[in-house]
Write a protein that holds these residues in place. Structure first.
Motif, PDB file in Angstrom:
ATOM      1  N   LEU A  24      78.980 -72.536 -64.636  1.00 18.88           N
ATOM      2  CA  LEU A  24      77.886 -72.381 -65.596  1.00 18.88           C
ATOM      3  C   LEU A  24      78.383 -71.923 -66.960  1.00 18.88           C
ATOM      4  O   LEU A  24      77.973 -72.465 -67.995  1.00 18.88           O
ATOM      5  CB  LEU A  24      76.870 -71.374 -65.046  1.00 18.88           C
ATOM      6  N   ALA A  59      68.319 -72.109 -62.871  1.00 21.52           N
ATOM      7  CA  ALA A  59      68.444 -71.065 -61.849  1.00 21.52           C
ATOM      8  C   ALA A  59      67.124 -70.335 -61.651  1.00 21.52           C
ATOM      9  O   ALA A  59      66.706 -70.060 -60.512  1.00 21.52           O
ATOM     10  CB  ALA A  59      69.542 -70.077 -62.246  1.00 21.52           C
ATOM     11  N   ALA A  63      64.851 -70.495 -58.254  1.00 23.21           N
ATOM     12  CA  ALA A  63      64.556 -69.270 -57.515  1.00 23.21           C
ATOM     13  C   ALA A  63      63.059 -69.113 -57.282  1.00 23.21           C
ATOM     14  O   ALA A  63      62.622 -68.720 -56.190  1.00 23.21           O
ATOM     15  CB  ALA A  63      65.106 -68.061 -58.272  1.00 23.21           C
ATOM     16  N   THR A  79      71.508 -75.024 -52.124  1.00 20.85           N
ATOM     17  CA  THR A  79      72.797 -74.468 -52.562  1.00 20.85           C
ATOM     18  C   THR A  79      73.939 -75.421 -52.236  1.00 20.85           C
ATOM     19  O   THR A  79      74.822 -75.673 -53.075  1.00 20.85           O
ATOM     20  CB  THR A  79      73.044 -73.110 -51.884  1.00 20.85           C
ATOM     21  N   GLY A 114      73.796 -73.489 -62.315  1.00 22.60           N
ATOM     22  CA  GLY A 114      72.552 -72.736 -62.325  1.00 22.60           C
ATOM     23  C   GLY A 114      71.720 -72.978 -61.077  1.00 22.60           C
ATOM     24  O   GLY A 114      71.124 -72.043 -60.516  1.00 22.60           O
ATOM     25  N   LEU A 115      71.679 -74.225 -60.621  1.00 25.87           N
ATOM     26  CA  LEU A 115      70.939 -74.542 -59.397  1.00 25.87           C
ATOM     27  C   LEU A 115      71.509 -73.787 -58.201  1.00 25.87           C
ATOM     28  O   LEU A 115      70.761 -73.245 -57.371  1.00 25.87           O
ATOM     29  CB  LEU A 115      70.987 -76.049 -59.149  1.00 25.87           C
ATOM     30  N   LEU A 117      73.214 -70.942 -58.219  1.00 22.89           N
ATOM     31  CA  LEU A 117      72.948 -69.508 -58.318  1.00 22.89           C
ATOM     32  C   LEU A 117      71.490 -69.186 -57.998  1.00 22.89           C
ATOM     33  O   LEU A 117      71.196 -68.195 -57.322  1.00 22.89           O
ATOM     34  CB  LEU A 117      73.304 -69.014 -59.723  1.00 22.89           C
ATOM     35  N   GLY A 118      70.563 -70.008 -58.484  1.00 25.15           N
ATOM     36  CA  GLY A 118      69.159 -69.759 -58.188  1.00 25.15           C
ATOM     37  C   GLY A 118      68.825 -69.950 -56.723  1.00 25.15           C
ATOM     38  O   GLY A 118      68.124 -69.130 -56.113  1.00 25.15           O
ATOM     39  N   TRP A 134      76.322 -61.409 -54.182  1.00 27.77           N
ATOM     40  CA  TRP A 134      75.823 -62.375 -55.168  1.00 27.77           C
ATOM     41  C   TRP A 134      75.960 -61.826 -56.586  1.00 27.77           C
ATOM     42  O   TRP A 134      76.464 -62.510 -57.487  1.00 27.77           O
ATOM     43  CB  TRP A 134      74.363 -62.693 -54.852  1.00 27.77           C
ATOM     44  N   VAL A 357      66.845 -62.555 -60.261  1.00 26.14           N
ATOM     45  CA  VAL A 357      67.604 -63.714 -60.727  1.00 26.14           C
ATOM     46  C   VAL A 357      67.554 -63.801 -62.248  1.00 26.14           C
ATOM     47  O   VAL A 357      68.580 -63.977 -62.913  1.00 26.14           O
ATOM     48  CB  VAL A 357      67.060 -65.006 -60.085  1.00 26.14           C
ATOM     49  N   MET A 361      70.772 -63.346 -64.596  1.00 30.14           N
ATOM     50  CA  MET A 361      71.242 -64.561 -65.253  1.00 30.14           C
ATOM     51  C   MET A 361      71.174 -64.474 -66.775  1.00 30.14           C
ATOM     52  O   MET A 361      71.892 -65.196 -67.472  1.00 30.14           O
ATOM     53  CB  MET A 361      70.411 -65.756 -64.781  1.00 30.14           C
TER      54      MET A 361
END
Length: 440
Positions: A24, A59, A63, A79, A114-115, A117-118, A134, A357, A361
């Motif tokens: 990211l 993200a 989430a 994920t 980002g996807l 992590l979210g 995390w 999140v 982020m």
């Protein structure tokens, strides 16, 4: 859940968050990058802050959607899908030629990161140790990114950088493969885990709106100050905007969940002014240990107000010592920032997963202070033509300005934190009375 399962999930969260955070935050880079055109490198530098911001928004949206859906299987599956996109993007990049679009591949990298992590946050943030992994993985990725300088917010890479370009290939493919294996194992192991909350047919738009407002306005302020940082009125407007948007985002989140947003905005401002543009590689293990210790302390002593107060003191110290070149002071400042960020992110106790999140982020998004620091380092280029002769002049700002700007932002966030607590007092029940933070 058995202890070995908790350990496996924590390691998976740590490794995967580190990989996704690197994808990211850092510009995509291959062995042939130095052979590409200057236009491609400039496009990469120009689009990098926007790609990072887009990844942060992805993200946040992921989430919210996955938490609302309440399916552990879908969260782990998303994920895994994001990691496969990252692996495919890097595999294609290694096989591509210097004429390929770096900016496009970098956007794919940031969006997929980002996807991941979210979605991973939606899967693991309900559990204490995996949530710790995390958060630590995200902070490790930021520290690793500090070893190698990234392009300026204002865009552009000079010719000397191209001539001495060393490909970093971050994250490396072996880390991507390792993360894919770990997440695939997690998907097979935890796919039948009961949902932590019931399926809701209502999509909460307030957290998404909070993320959009915070990310887009923060990015716009950073890009504007990177070009016009010499305007005092503009600096003041950027400070008011940073604090105001953080406060709006905090009020849009449920309960006191907005505390983590105010902490993140204030701490990231001070961190942007304090941490050196390029840290020595030997300092990273030390900073990771300090960050983990700060997180451990934050889980036991929740003191958001004290954290922001300490950040203000550090910002003042940074402004007063802005011209120093002493290594111990530079690394020491980075260590204090690392401890404060680790402490602050775990000191806040949001009840809603997307709130954590967003608060975590947002430290990826280039802040107004970072834009100001970029302006001070680069200056403002202006063409003058007395007697029909074009001359390029450079006017730089004061090196202490980013530090004082960070102090104002952190102070505003502290004031916003007090307003939030006054506007949303904790209910006077025995459960909450025993679970409040130390500085309530």
């Amino acid at each position: 859940m058995r202890s070995y399962q908790v350990a496996a999930e924590t390691i998976t969260a740590l490794v995967t968050a580190t990989v996704a955070g690197l994808a990211l935050a850092l510009p995509i880079d291959f062995g042939w990058t130095s052979q590409t055109s200057a236009l491609q490198l400039d496009l990469l530098a120009y689009s990098l802050p926007r790609a990072v911001s887009a990844g942060v928004l992805v993200a946040m949206i992921a989430a919210v959607l996955l938490t609302t859906l309440g399916s552990t299987k879908v969260s782990w599956g998303t994920t895994l899908g994001g990691l496969l996109v990252l692996l495919a993007n890097h595999s294609f990049g290694h096989a591509a030629d210097p004429h390929s679009s770096l900016s496009t591949m970098n956007f794919i990298d940031s969006l997929a990161g980002g996807l991941v992590l979210g979605a991973l946050g939606a899967a693991v943030l309900h559990h204490r140790l995996p949530a710790f992994g995390w958060t630590l993985g995200i902070l490790i990725s930021l520290l690793l990114g500090s070893v190698n300088p990234v392009p300026r917010i204002g865009g552009g890479i000079d010719e000397s950088s191209i001539l001495h370009w060393h490909a970093t290939d971050m994250p490396p493919r072996w880390m991507l493969v390792l993360a894919v294996v770990l997440v695939a194992f997690g998907f097979l192991t935890y796919r039948n885990r009961p949902a932590t909350q019931r399926l809701s047919i209502e999509l909460p738009l307030a957290p998404i709106l909070a993320g959009v407002v915070l990310v887009l306005i923060t990015l716009a302020s950073a890009e504007w100050l990177a070009r016009h940082g010499g305007n005092q009125a503009g600096i003041g407007l950027a400070v008011v905007t940073a604090v105001g948007t953080a406060m709006i985002a905090a009020m849009l989140l449920p309960g006191r969940d907005g505390e983590i947003v105010l902490l993140a905005v204030g701490l990231s401002a001070v961190g942007a002014a304090t941490v050196a543009a390029e840290l020595p590689a030997w300092s990273i293990p030390l900073l990771v240990a300090v960050t983990a210790f700060g997180m451990w302390t934050g889980t036991r002593v929740g003191a958001p107000r004290a954290c922001l107060a300490a950040a203000i003191v550090l910002g003042v110290s940074t402004a007063l010592t802005s011209d120093t070149d002493m290594a111990w002071l530079i690394v020491g400042g980075a260590a204090i920032v690392s401890w404060l960020i680790g402490f602050g992110l775990t000191s806040a106790r949001p009840r809603y997963v997307p709130s954590r999140v967003l608060g975590t982020m947002v430290i990826f998004v280039p802040s107004a202070v970072l834009g100001m620091r970029d302006y001070v380092a680069r200056g403002e280029y202006a063409l003058q033509s007395p007697g029909h002769a074009a001359v390029c002049t450079v006017t730089s700002g004061s090196t202490e300005t980013p530090g004082w700007t960070a102090v104002l932002v952190a102070a505003g966030c502290l004031a916003g934190l007090l307003v939030l607590r006054r506007a949303r007092p904790l209910p006077a029940t025995p459960d909450t009375a025993t679970g409040t933070s130390a500085d309530d």
